[in-house]
Write a protein that holds these residues in place. Structure first.
Motif, short mmCIF file in Angstrom:
data_model
loop_
_atom_site.label_atom_id
_atom_site.label_comp_id
_atom_site.label_asym_id
_atom_site.label_seq_id
_atom_site.Cartn_x
_atom_site.Cartn_y
_atom_site.Cartn_z
N MET A 1 49.35 2.42 37.04
CA MET A 1 47.92 2.76 37.16
C MET A 1 47.77 4.29 37.19
SD MET A 1 45.31 1.09 39.90
CE MET A 1 43.59 1.55 39.92
N MET A 92 32.08 3.75 41.88
CA MET A 92 33.31 3.77 41.07
C MET A 92 32.95 4.33 39.70
SD MET A 92 35.62 0.43 41.96
CE MET A 92 34.73 -0.70 40.94
N THR A 98 38.40 4.69 27.66
CA THR A 98 39.58 3.86 27.92
C THR A 98 39.39 2.83 29.04
OG1 THR A 98 40.39 5.47 29.52
CG2 THR A 98 41.14 5.74 27.25
N MET B 54 32.92 -4.74 29.03
CA MET B 54 33.26 -4.81 30.46
C MET B 54 32.36 -5.81 31.15
SD MET B 54 31.17 -2.60 32.90
CE MET B 54 29.71 -3.62 32.85
N ILE B 56 31.08 -7.12 35.30
CA ILE B 56 31.11 -6.95 36.76
C ILE B 56 30.79 -8.31 37.36
CG2 ILE B 56 30.09 -5.79 38.77
CD1 ILE B 56 29.20 -3.53 36.82
N LEU B 70 33.11 -6.97 44.60
CA LEU B 70 32.93 -7.07 43.16
C LEU B 70 34.22 -6.74 42.43
CD1 LEU B 70 32.85 -3.98 41.81
CD2 LEU B 70 30.68 -3.92 43.00
N LEU B 72 35.23 -5.12 38.65
CA LEU B 72 34.85 -4.61 37.33
C LEU B 72 36.08 -4.68 36.44
CD1 LEU B 72 32.69 -1.52 36.45
CD2 LEU B 72 34.81 -1.94 35.24
N SER B 74 37.35 -4.10 32.48
CA SER B 74 37.00 -3.63 31.14
C SER B 74 38.10 -4.00 30.16
CB SER B 74 36.79 -2.11 31.15
OG SER B 74 38.01 -1.45 31.41
N PHE B 76 39.39 -2.48 26.55
CA PHE B 76 39.33 -1.48 25.48
C PHE B 76 40.49 -1.78 24.52
CE2 PHE B 76 36.53 0.46 28.46
CZ PHE B 76 35.71 1.33 27.74
N ASN B 79 43.19 0.70 23.37
CA ASN B 79 44.09 1.28 24.36
C ASN B 79 45.56 1.06 24.04
OD1 ASN B 79 42.05 2.33 25.88
ND2 ASN B 79 42.47 1.14 27.73
N LYS B 82 47.17 3.62 22.25
CA LYS B 82 47.31 4.84 23.04
C LYS B 82 48.36 4.69 24.14
CE LYS B 82 42.29 5.57 22.56
NZ LYS B 82 41.01 5.47 23.27
N LEU B 84 48.14 2.57 26.54
CA LEU B 84 47.46 2.21 27.79
C LEU B 84 47.19 0.70 27.80
CD1 LEU B 84 44.73 5.03 27.77
CD2 LEU B 84 46.72 4.92 29.29
N ILE B 88 41.73 -3.47 32.09
CA ILE B 88 41.86 -2.74 33.35
C ILE B 88 40.79 -3.25 34.31
CG2 ILE B 88 41.72 -0.46 34.45
CD1 ILE B 88 42.57 0.76 31.77
N THR B 90 39.27 -3.33 38.55
CA THR B 90 39.24 -2.80 39.91
C THR B 90 38.36 -3.69 40.77
OG1 THR B 90 39.35 -0.59 38.92
CG2 THR B 90 38.91 -0.69 41.27
N MET B 92 36.51 -4.14 44.63
CA MET B 92 36.11 -3.54 45.90
C MET B 92 35.71 -4.67 46.85
SD MET B 92 34.12 0.05 45.18
CE MET B 92 32.52 -0.68 44.82
N ILE B 104 40.14 -1.35 48.22
CA ILE B 104 39.98 -1.15 46.78
C ILE B 104 41.28 -1.60 46.15
CG2 ILE B 104 39.67 0.57 44.97
CD1 ILE B 104 38.11 2.16 47.29
N SER B 106 43.60 -2.88 42.65
CA SER B 106 43.80 -3.04 41.22
C SER B 106 43.66 -4.53 40.90
CB SER B 106 45.20 -2.55 40.86
OG SER B 106 45.42 -2.75 39.49
#
Lengths: 262, 262
Positions: A1, A92, A98, B54, B56, B70, B72, B74, B76, B79, B82, B84, B88, B90, B92, B104, B106
């Motif tokens: 990450m 956030m 990305t 993305m 939520i 929540l 979130l 996304s 991409f 990625n 790249k 990545l 991805i 996250t 909360m 928080i 991952s």
């Protein structure tokens, strides 16, 4: 990450200055106006009516910044009794190229500064340029930021009258403290810029008066800012003089109302 | 501000074990069923169709835990080029009594484990108890978690057949690696519990076969799990034998479809 920057309330209070925030908020409004910003639907949830609720506001800021993100703000009224803040918020922010998380930020002070700036920008562009009398309705947390930002952008204000719909003493108390707060929380930030801080000090040096006569104060006001949780009109149409500018901050949800609907 | 626990992907991979996650997911479904959990409306935003989006997802888990929060997530697609991750996420989490942020997290591994558990719970309670043949459609990231969780809760599976709608080689590759992954990522976690880990090792010791004949495999399957991004039906009604259980993970958005609508 990836590395995520985490900014707590203390750091944010150190970093933000109202002049800069007003400028950024203005830029974002301009981006929104040119379709460079998307707002996603707002999620609202009431845990218990009148006691606790929360909302999630999210969006995408395109342009050079290219970030998306969200803010979750909750209000738990009973927190005050527990010695906790009643309004708590977290933001956030993600990279719009990305999806990688960039930062997690405490949202309370940002929200106050942002909302103050929004009110100020509205008054700057929509109120009469010669506006001298500002009426602040509601002497709660947000009132200070509305006044601080408002005085920062407006050039002819001579008097701020403060009315609190719940308790006149709140308005008196607010007026007693406001000059010291303006000095400590706003003015001191610009102490290295002598010209600007002198200009601002002069603007902050005006008269602050508490009132319990909303009808009379409304009649004298050139700009009226309302920041209350009211659900019924506080101001009647017939009290308002011609050309008065209104900024209604409190009416942010269905059912809330601060001014006469007629 | 309160202390917020921050858990990155590495820590979460260390902390989560599938047996426990399945149990927790089951508890949450039970709470949802007894109105002890609220789901808020889902926000979906497409940055660029087929390239980046993305969502939520937020909700409130009442009961003893009393948390809201929540996620979130996304996607991409570019990625990968790249270097990545394309997905991805996250999370909360907030205290449901005060709104104070608790953590928080991952969300990538949590999502994989949660979705695997959801599929497994569905199969456990809705598939025939004597189900022996599991057909996994899609050999992507989620397939492993569907199989790992499925084999954890099901007691009579003898063969897992893997079909990939994009490339047969993905299915072959997946089958070549799955046993080692089951051992390293799932089994090793229970090495201190000899009885349980032997029981699980036996379940994982079954046959894994790649196929390019979806029609024939469908006809033999007692349980079919689909986890693909497909937007057209992959499986026809007439291929399916009577009583086969379906878990369709991929069809999570309007426009996505994995099985015959007839």
């Amino acid at each position: 990450m990836s590395k995520v920057r985490i900014l707590n309330e203390g750091i944010i209070k150190e970093l933000l200055d109202i002049k800069n925030v007003i400028e950024v908020v203005k830029q974002v409004y301009t981006l929104k106006n040119s379709n460079q910003a998307d707002l996603f639907p707002i999620i609202t949830h009431i845990f218990e009516p009148g006691k606790a609720d929360m909302d999630i506001k999210a969006g995408h800021l395109k342009g050079e910044a290219n970030v998306f993100g969200l803010k979750l703000v909750s209000w738990f009224g009973e927190n005050i009794k527990k010695g906790l803040p009643d309004v708590i918020g977290t933001i956030m922010v993600f990279d719009g190229r990305t999806g990688i998380p960039l930062g997690i930020l405490s949202a309370e002070h940002i929200t106050c500064m942002r909302t103050g700036s929004a009110g100020a920008i509205g008054s700057k562009y929509l109120a009469r340029k010669d506006s001298e009398n500002l009426l602040m309705v509601g002497a709660g947390h947000q009132a200070f930021f509305q006044i601080a930002a408002g005085l920062t952008v407006l050039n002819n204000i001579k008097k701020v009258t403060v009315y609190d719909p719940i308790n006149y003493k709140f308005a008196v108390d607010f007026c007693n403290k406001v000059k010291l707060r303006l000095k400590n929380e706003i003015l001191l930030r610009y102490k290295d810029d002598k010209i600007y801080s002198e200009k601002l000090a002069k603007k902050f040096g005006i008269t602050f008066v508490a009132t319990d006569d909303i009808e009379k104060s409304t009649g004298q006001a050139d700009i009226i800012v309302t920041a209350t949780p009211s659900r019924k009109p506080l101001i009647k149409r017939e009290w308002v003089k011609k050309g008065t500018h209104f900024t209604c901050i409190g009416s942010d949800m269905e059912g809330k109302q601060e001014i006469d609907e007629n």
